[in-house]
Design an enzyme around this catalytic site. Sequence first.
Site, mmCIF file in Angstrom:
data_model
loop_
_atom_site.group_PDB
_atom_site.id
_atom_site.type_symbol
_atom_site.label_atom_id
_atom_site.label_comp_id
_atom_site.label_asym_id
_atom_site.label_seq_id
_atom_site.Cartn_x
_atom_site.Cartn_y
_atom_site.Cartn_z
ATOM 1 N N HIS A 96 0.625 -1.453 -0.063
ATOM 2 C CA HIS A 96 0.097 -0.123 0.070
ATOM 3 C C HIS A 96 0.815 1.062 -0.214
ATOM 4 C CE1 HIS A 96 -3.555 -2.419 0.413
ATOM 5 N NE2 HIS A 96 -3.458 -2.853 1.362
ATOM 6 N N ASP B 295 -5.044 -7.956 -3.816
ATOM 7 C CA ASP B 295 -5.473 -8.180 -2.683
ATOM 8 C C ASP B 295 -6.418 -8.690 -1.936
ATOM 9 O OD1 ASP B 295 -5.373 -6.320 0.146
ATOM 10 O OD2 ASP B 295 -5.043 -4.342 -0.058
HETATM 11 ZN ZN ZN Z 1 -3.677 -6.679 2.454
#
Ligand code: ZN
Length: 459
Positions: A287, A338
Amino acid sequence: MSSVIRYLARYLVLPGGDVVEHGALDVCDDRIVAVHRSMNHHQIIRDRESLANVVDLGDVALTPGGVNAHSHAFQRDLRGRTEWLHPDREDEDFWSWREAMYALALGFDAPAFEEVTRRCFLEMLHAGITCVGEFHYIHHQQGGTPYPEPNELAHRVIRAAKDVGIRISLLRVAYHRAGHGKPALSEQRRFIAPDLERCLFWQQSLFDRVQGDPLVKVGVAPHSIRAVPFKWFEALSSWAKTHDAPFHTHACEQQGEIEQSLQEYGKRPMEVFDDAGVFECSPVFVHATHLSDRELELIETGGGSVCACPTTERNLGDGFLPATKLLERGVRISLGSDSHAEIDLWQEMRLVEYHERLQKERRNVLASRAIMQKFFGDTLERYDVARVLWPMSNINGAKDLGWQDLGELREGFLADFVTVDLSKPAMWNVDRESLLSHLVFASHPGLVRDVFVGGKKVL
Ligand SMILES: [Zn+2]
């Protein structure tokens, strides 16, 4: 005698995003043994005796298989099920989404967990993804007691991958607490390692079990700065370094996470990782949507890389990846789907650029001179943004997952590749010059026709 198979295709996408017309790929067992930038009829006839087979794949682009560097496969079952508000609660964010995810995580028994994982991996193959980094954090039985084999569910994830034929790096997650000074919540009971010794023991035993498997690697993944204390970051990054294994952690995804870090350490997450020696092990930060300038500098000088998950980050309202700043510093970016709100690495690629465009009200932001010089020097006459985005979906992810010989159509590399059907409407009027941008900006999973992993056709 030889078992070399030659694959012919209208286009091949080579390292650096170079596209060649009427090239060929020679594959022997699970490796690419030659890449031909052009191939005429005479050469095919001449070489025929030494080839086991010649396969003309036709009107396709032959590309490296996609590498999905960050996945929680079971979250695939949340798709389409969290896109609503209760009229009495109009303030939804990551943390309320997490409650739904916890409820889902508690529901699976072992066979159901294996099945949702298998289904997710199969969808990945259909989307042209040939290697996945599974960030695996559900370890225990539904009540929170470890299985008789503590890595039962990790082994089931690996079995699901092998069953459908996808290559996998299983990133075994360390999870210990709800936050600074807060013991684990009841909803987190399936994730928890009670102490560092057991965590390392389970990690080692999983690592040892997969040695020698050509399709499987094991890495380590402290879940986040919230979920794991300082000493664990020291020990787990040191373990990764000793074992030459990938090290991934969620980092700087949420403002709330940074506030917690400031409360506990008086420092931001990257500064804490630096203190813990994490940068020694080539860490991958998943991220990294909220980075200070100091943190950007630490990632650059420490040799860290970033795995971005733009479709999930926008689904969860996490924030924007600072892609320009990362790339100007030469930081490697890979991609992951994800939470699997959707599975489409082409989409992930183009969002890295599109999110910059929307914020800066400019076009072709990531093809700036500063970035192109950083990655390509003076070799290019034209700055195609697709060239910057392309490696994010293959070679960069391969490196982040510990596969040094994967992610490009290159002699000696593993033969993971896919074909994109150019006869479909979305690809009409494509030519050599525009192919890479067609793939990055207009392709979708429905165009994937053939999928090969380790030289074997799996779709
Ligand atoms: Zn994750």
